[in-house]
Design a protein around this motif. Structure first.
Motif, PDB file in Angstrom:
ATOM      1  N   ALA A  13       0.828  -1.209   0.000  1.00 36.06           N
ATOM      2  CA  ALA A  13       0.000   0.000   0.000  1.00 36.06           C
ATOM      3  C   ALA A  13       0.864   1.262   0.000  1.00 36.06           C
ATOM      4  O   ALA A  13       0.628   2.196  -0.785  1.00 36.06           O
ATOM      5  CB  ALA A  13      -0.948  -0.005   1.199  1.00 36.06           C
ATOM      6  N   GLU A  32      10.459   3.379   6.028  1.00 33.61           N
ATOM      7  CA  GLU A  32      10.171   1.944   6.214  1.00 33.61           C
ATOM      8  C   GLU A  32      11.175   1.355   7.198  1.00 33.61           C
ATOM      9  O   GLU A  32      12.379   1.557   7.068  1.00 33.61           O
ATOM     10  CB  GLU A  32      10.244   1.235   4.857  1.00 33.61           C
ATOM     11  CG  GLU A  32      10.324  -0.272   4.920  1.00 33.61           C
ATOM     12  CD  GLU A  32       9.134  -0.956   5.595  1.00 33.61           C
ATOM     13  OE1 GLU A  32       7.977  -0.683   5.223  1.00 33.61           O
ATOM     14  OE2 GLU A  32       9.385  -1.784   6.511  1.00 33.61           O
ATOM     15  N   ARG A  47       2.335 -16.064   0.782  1.00 34.09           N
ATOM     16  CA  ARG A  47       1.081 -15.474   0.283  1.00 34.09           C
ATOM     17  C   ARG A  47       1.041 -15.439  -1.240  1.00 34.09           C
ATOM     18  O   ARG A  47       1.957 -14.934  -1.863  1.00 34.09           O
ATOM     19  CB  ARG A  47       0.944 -14.017   0.731  1.00 34.09           C
ATOM     20  CG  ARG A  47       0.696 -13.844   2.165  1.00 34.09           C
ATOM     21  CD  ARG A  47       0.469 -12.380   2.447  1.00 34.09           C
ATOM     22  NE  ARG A  47       1.251 -11.989   3.592  1.00 34.09           N
ATOM     23  CZ  ARG A  47       1.152 -10.815   4.184  1.00 34.09           C
ATOM     24  NH1 ARG A  47       0.323  -9.904   3.717  1.00 34.09           N
ATOM     25  NH2 ARG A  47       1.887 -10.539   5.230  1.00 34.09           N
ATOM     26  N   ALA A  50      -4.562 -13.113  -4.983  1.00 33.98           N
ATOM     27  CA  ALA A  50      -5.513 -13.210  -6.096  1.00 33.98           C
ATOM     28  C   ALA A  50      -5.849 -11.789  -6.536  1.00 33.98           C
ATOM     29  O   ALA A  50      -6.569 -11.074  -5.840  1.00 33.98           O
ATOM     30  CB  ALA A  50      -6.761 -13.958  -5.640  1.00 33.98           C
ATOM     31  N   VAL A 133       9.029   5.034  12.043  1.00 32.34           N
ATOM     32  CA  VAL A 133       8.390   6.253  12.538  1.00 32.34           C
ATOM     33  C   VAL A 133       8.023   5.988  13.991  1.00 32.34           C
ATOM     34  O   VAL A 133       7.307   5.021  14.289  1.00 32.34           O
ATOM     35  CB  VAL A 133       7.132   6.597  11.710  1.00 32.34           C
ATOM     36  CG1 VAL A 133       6.376   7.761  12.334  1.00 32.34           C
ATOM     37  CG2 VAL A 133       7.504   6.894  10.268  1.00 32.34           C
ATOM     38  N   ASP A 286      -3.885  -1.888   4.869  1.00 30.57           N
ATOM     39  CA  ASP A 286      -4.391  -2.627   6.030  1.00 30.57           C
ATOM     40  C   ASP A 286      -4.525  -1.741   7.268  1.00 30.57           C
ATOM     41  O   ASP A 286      -5.294  -2.070   8.177  1.00 30.57           O
ATOM     42  CB  ASP A 286      -3.451  -3.801   6.356  1.00 30.57           C
ATOM     43  CG  ASP A 286      -3.734  -5.034   5.497  1.00 30.57           C
ATOM     44  OD1 ASP A 286      -4.418  -4.894   4.466  1.00 30.57           O
ATOM     45  OD2 ASP A 286      -3.272  -6.130   5.864  1.00 30.57           O
ATOM     46  N   GLY A 298      -7.887  -7.996   0.624  1.00 31.52           N
ATOM     47  CA  GLY A 298      -7.118  -7.000   1.369  1.00 31.52           C
ATOM     48  C   GLY A 298      -6.260  -6.133   0.485  1.00 31.52           C
ATOM     49  O   GLY A 298      -6.361  -4.898   0.496  1.00 31.52           O
ATOM     50  N   PHE A 299      -5.413  -6.773  -0.310  1.00 29.28           N
ATOM     51  CA  PHE A 299      -4.540  -6.018  -1.208  1.00 29.28           C
ATOM     52  C   PHE A 299      -5.374  -5.267  -2.241  1.00 29.28           C
ATOM     53  O   PHE A 299      -5.110  -4.094  -2.549  1.00 29.28           O
ATOM     54  CB  PHE A 299      -3.569  -6.974  -1.923  1.00 29.28           C
ATOM     55  CG  PHE A 299      -2.784  -6.297  -3.001  1.00 29.28           C
ATOM     56  CD1 PHE A 299      -1.624  -5.591  -2.704  1.00 29.28           C
ATOM     57  CD2 PHE A 299      -3.214  -6.331  -4.324  1.00 29.28           C
ATOM     58  CE1 PHE A 299      -0.910  -4.939  -3.708  1.00 29.28           C
ATOM     59  CE2 PHE A 299      -2.508  -5.686  -5.323  1.00 29.28           C
ATOM     60  CZ  PHE A 299      -1.358  -4.988  -5.013  1.00 29.28           C
ATOM     61  N   ASN A 300      -6.393  -5.963  -2.787  1.00 27.98           N
ATOM     62  CA  ASN A 300      -7.213  -5.352  -3.839  1.00 27.98           C
ATOM     63  C   ASN A 300      -7.899  -4.074  -3.343  1.00 27.98           C
ATOM     64  O   ASN A 300      -7.908  -3.056  -4.036  1.00 27.98           O
ATOM     65  CB  ASN A 300      -8.261  -6.355  -4.334  1.00 27.98           C
ATOM     66  CG  ASN A 300      -7.622  -7.503  -5.111  1.00 27.98           C
ATOM     67  OD1 ASN A 300      -6.863  -7.272  -6.047  1.00 27.98           O
ATOM     68  ND2 ASN A 300      -7.898  -8.736  -4.714  1.00 27.98           N
TER      69      ASN A 300
HETATM   70  C1  LIG Z   1      -2.255 -15.516   4.085  1.00 23.78           C
HETATM   71  C2  LIG Z   1      -2.721 -14.244   3.421  1.00 23.78           C
HETATM   72  C3  LIG Z   1      -3.230 -14.289   2.144  1.00 23.78           C
HETATM   73  C4  LIG Z   1      -3.684 -13.119   1.507  1.00 23.78           C
HETATM   74  N1  LIG Z   1      -4.236 -13.205   0.260  1.00 23.78           N
HETATM   75  C5  LIG Z   1      -4.704 -12.086  -0.341  1.00 23.78           C
HETATM   76  C6  LIG Z   1      -5.304 -12.160  -1.641  1.00 23.78           C
HETATM   77  O1  LIG Z   1      -5.407 -13.230  -2.259  1.00 23.78           O
HETATM   78  N2  LIG Z   1      -5.781 -11.006  -2.207  1.00 23.78           N
HETATM   79  C7  LIG Z   1      -5.687  -9.815  -1.553  1.00 23.78           C
HETATM   80  O2  LIG Z   1      -6.149  -8.804  -2.114  1.00 23.78           O
HETATM   81  N3  LIG Z   1      -5.123  -9.716  -0.323  1.00 23.78           N
HETATM   82  C8  LIG Z   1      -4.629 -10.822   0.296  1.00 23.78           C
HETATM   83  N4  LIG Z   1      -4.060 -10.729   1.528  1.00 23.78           N
HETATM   84  C9  LIG Z   1      -3.959  -9.402   2.180  1.00 23.78           C
HETATM   85  C10 LIG Z   1      -2.706  -8.626   1.756  1.00 23.78           C
HETATM   86  O3  LIG Z   1      -1.547  -9.426   1.912  1.00 23.78           O
HETATM   87  C11 LIG Z   1      -2.619  -7.351   2.603  1.00 23.78           C
HETATM   88  O4  LIG Z   1      -3.845  -6.653   2.500  1.00 23.78           O
HETATM   89  C12 LIG Z   1      -1.502  -6.418   2.152  1.00 23.78           C
HETATM   90  O5  LIG Z   1      -0.243  -7.051   2.250  1.00 23.78           O
HETATM   91  C13 LIG Z   1      -1.450  -5.178   3.047  1.00 23.78           C
HETATM   92  O6  LIG Z   1      -0.466  -4.293   2.599  1.00 23.78           O
HETATM   93  P1  LIG Z   1      -0.066  -3.033   3.485  1.00 23.78           P
HETATM   94  O7  LIG Z   1       1.003  -2.328   2.704  1.00 23.78           O
HETATM   95  O8  LIG Z   1      -1.255  -2.271   3.905  1.00 23.78           O
HETATM   96  O9  LIG Z   1       0.534  -3.631   4.838  1.00 23.78           O
HETATM   97  P2  LIG Z   1       1.811  -4.539   5.107  1.00 23.78           P
HETATM   98  O10 LIG Z   1       2.088  -5.471   3.977  1.00 23.78           O
HETATM   99  O11 LIG Z   1       1.582  -5.128   6.456  1.00 23.78           O
HETATM  100  O12 LIG Z   1       3.031  -3.510   5.144  1.00 23.78           O
HETATM  101  C14 LIG Z   1       3.217  -2.586   6.202  1.00 23.78           C
HETATM  102  C15 LIG Z   1       4.649  -2.065   6.143  1.00 23.78           C
HETATM  103  O13 LIG Z   1       4.816  -1.046   7.123  1.00 23.78           O
HETATM  104  C16 LIG Z   1       6.088  -1.218   7.779  1.00 23.78           C
HETATM  105  N5  LIG Z   1       6.002  -0.565   9.090  1.00 23.78           N
HETATM  106  C17 LIG Z   1       5.255  -0.948  10.163  1.00 23.78           C
HETATM  107  N6  LIG Z   1       5.383  -0.072  11.166  1.00 23.78           N
HETATM  108  C18 LIG Z   1       6.236   0.901  10.736  1.00 23.78           C
HETATM  109  C19 LIG Z   1       6.753   2.082  11.330  1.00 23.78           C
HETATM  110  N7  LIG Z   1       6.404   2.475  12.565  1.00 23.78           N
HETATM  111  N8  LIG Z   1       7.630   2.847  10.626  1.00 23.78           N
HETATM  112  C20 LIG Z   1       7.995   2.468   9.357  1.00 23.78           C
HETATM  113  N9  LIG Z   1       7.523   1.351   8.749  1.00 23.78           N
HETATM  114  C21 LIG Z   1       6.643   0.583   9.433  1.00 23.78           C
HETATM  115  C22 LIG Z   1       6.262  -2.732   7.811  1.00 23.78           C
HETATM  116  O14 LIG Z   1       7.629  -3.098   7.967  1.00 23.78           O
HETATM  117  C23 LIG Z   1       5.695  -3.135   6.451  1.00 23.78           C
HETATM  118  O15 LIG Z   1       6.682  -3.153   5.428  1.00 23.78           O
HETATM  119  C24 LIG Z   1      -3.602 -11.881   2.184  1.00 23.78           C
HETATM  120  C25 LIG Z   1      -3.072 -11.823   3.480  1.00 23.78           C
HETATM  121  C26 LIG Z   1      -2.640 -12.991   4.093  1.00 23.78           C
HETATM  122  C27 LIG Z   1      -2.070 -12.929   5.500  1.00 23.78           C
END
Ligand SMILES: Cc1cc2nc3c(=O)[nH]c(=O)nc-3n(C[C@H](O)[C@H](O)[C@H](O)COP(=O)(O)OP(=O)(O)OC[C@H]3O[C@@H](n4cnc5c(N)ncnc54)[C@H](O)[C@@H]3O)c2cc1C
Length: 389
Positions: A13, A32, A47, A50, A133, A286, A298-300
């Motif tokens: 994200a 990060e 993971r 989809a 952060v 997320d 979630g990702f979508n």
């Molecule tokens: C088993 C599994 C299967 C999935 N399958 C799907 C699917 O098929 N389709 C789909 O759409 N979604 C799927 N998802 C969901 C998807 O993986 C997540 O929605 C997505 O990874 C979220 O991305 P994000 O960037 O919001 O968070 P994250 O990937 O959690 O990234 C957060 C980042 O912030 C960093 N961070 C945290 N705190 C700090 C801080 N204080 N300072 C600096 N950096 C920090 C972390 O190191 C990390 O790199 C799945 C999830 C799981 C667990």
């Protein structure tokens, strides 16, 4: 010079938002806590995401899609849902659409690698890696962050993209509905004896939920959801015994299964933030909405939200000359809530119904499955699977 937009978290994200905003000419400070080499070459985490057609289009606009090796993109032609021992299978496909598939499966690490490779091509993005952060404060005029290396930065807008367990969210004074489910999802790659027909199978069995996601010829991702303790025991098994155990749990539907990777264990927690914005700050990915993975959204939803935010911020800059204008943030919150809440609530309802092993729950889901076999319901679900929100 205008102040940068500060993004905390370079997960999918945070990276997507950084690129989207940089494409509009804004300056971005992306912080990060992971080291840069883990971002440029992330390890396989089990993971398989989809991706809907909308997300694929978004990844193309962000310059990331062409950075994913074609051999690592797996077509998803059909999704089948099974209920316990019932012979009824509910099937969703692309229908008469020009495209013959529901979407594509791509490993999370490949998506992250591609987004990172695209992000570093933008001179407007400054990456501070290996640093987290720690503290935040926002006022009418600016957002300020203190980092773990002692540095302080001031931005026009702060976006927290720091996962569903976001600590920045709390520091901004925003609470979230957190739901720890007491179950864990195990994911790992397997080799199959029988072909999967490029169909994803989701099987709501008594005491366990199983899924098989098709990858390559006779390869797949096996997904097993179990109570926490049982999941830990399975994850600790040696590869040979684990392959036999999965073969048994999947009732030999795909013949003998052999482990190709270890199984990664994800204790399941869903989350929905009570607000997505506050003064000069917004939540993305997320950190705003942590979906249950069962409906693979979630990702979508996260990437759709970052596109929405980037578009509104660009419009806000044109209209008000300010990336963090309150009207922009309010429009983001309203749009993202409307796009996510129905899916979040529906997913939780599905999880509740399909993991309830008491007799009334089993009966209700049998009836639900029959109703969903009706053509209009099937069409609606297929559209959702292909396009997302
Ligand atoms: C088993 C599994 C299967 C999935 N399958 C799907 C699917 O098929 N389709 C789909 O759409 N979604 C799927 N998802 C969901 C998807 O993986 C997540 O929605 C997505 O990874 C979220 O991305 P994000 O960037 O919001 O968070 P994250 O990937 O959690 O990234 C957060 C980042 O912030 C960093 N961070 C945290 N705190 C700090 C801080 N204080 N300072 C600096 N950096 C920090 C972390 O190191 C990390 O790199 C799945 C999830 C799981 C667990």
């Amino acid at each position: 010079m205008t102040k940068p937009v500060i993004i905390a978290g370079a997960g999918p994200a945070g990276l997507a938002l950084a690129i989207g905003l940089a494409q509009t000419g804004l300056r971005i400070l992306l912080v990060e806590r992971q080291e840069e080499d883990m971002l440029s070459d992330p390890a396989f985490d089990g993971r398989e995401i989809a991706l809907t057609h909308s997300s694929i289009a978004a990844l193309k606009r962000l310059g990331a899609w062409e950075k994913i090796a074609p051999g690592n993109i797996h077509p998803l032609a059909e999704a089948r849902v099974l209920n316990g021992k019932s012979p009824l299978a509910l099937s969703f496909d692309a229908g008469r659409r020009s495209t013959a598939q529901l979407g594509s499966l791509v490993s999370n690490c490949d998506i992250r690698r591609a987004l990172f490779a695209s992000a570093i091509e933008h001179s407007g993005i400054e990456l501070i890696a290996g640093v987290s952060v720690e503290e935040v404060s926002t006022s009418d005029h600016a957002a300020q962050v203190s980092l773990s290396n002692g540095a302080e930065h001031v931005g026009s807008l702060l976006v927290a993209a720091d996962s569903r367990f976001s600590t920045i969210r709390g520091k901004l004074g925003i609470s979230a509905r957190m739901n720890r489910l007491g179950k864990s999802m195990l994911v790992g790659r397997v080799e199959l004896e029988r072909h999967h027909d490029n169909a994803a199978t989701e099987w709501f069995d008594n005491g366990q939920t199983l899924a098989l996601l098709p990858l390559g010829e006779r390869q797949a991702s096996a997904v097993v959801t179990l109570p926490d303790g049982d999941a830990e025991r399975l994850a600790a098994m040696d590869p040979g015994a684990l392959g036999d155990e999965l073969t048994r749990r999947f009732a030999r539907k795909f013949g003998q299964m052999r482990m190709l990777t270890p199984m990664h264990n994800y204790p399941l927690t869903t989350s929905y933030s009570h607000r997505f914005i506050t003064k000069r700050a917004a939540l993305a990915g997320d950190a705003a909405v942590g979906m249950h993975p069962v409906t693979a959204h979630g990702f979508n939803l996260g990437i759709a939200g970052t596109e929405r935010l980037a578009r509104l911020v660009a419009a806000g800059c044109r209209l008000h000359g300010d990336p963090g204008h309150p009207v922009t943030l309010r429009r983001y919150e309203a749009g993202h809530r409307a796009a996510t809440w129905p899916l979040y609530a529906a997913t939780n309802a599905i999880v509740g119904l399909y993991t309830d092993d008491r007799a009334p729950g089993r009966l209700a889901r049998g009836l639900g499955l029959r109703a969903a076999r009706l053509a209009p319901a099937r069409k609606a679900v297929s559209k959702l699977l292909m396009q997302g929100a």
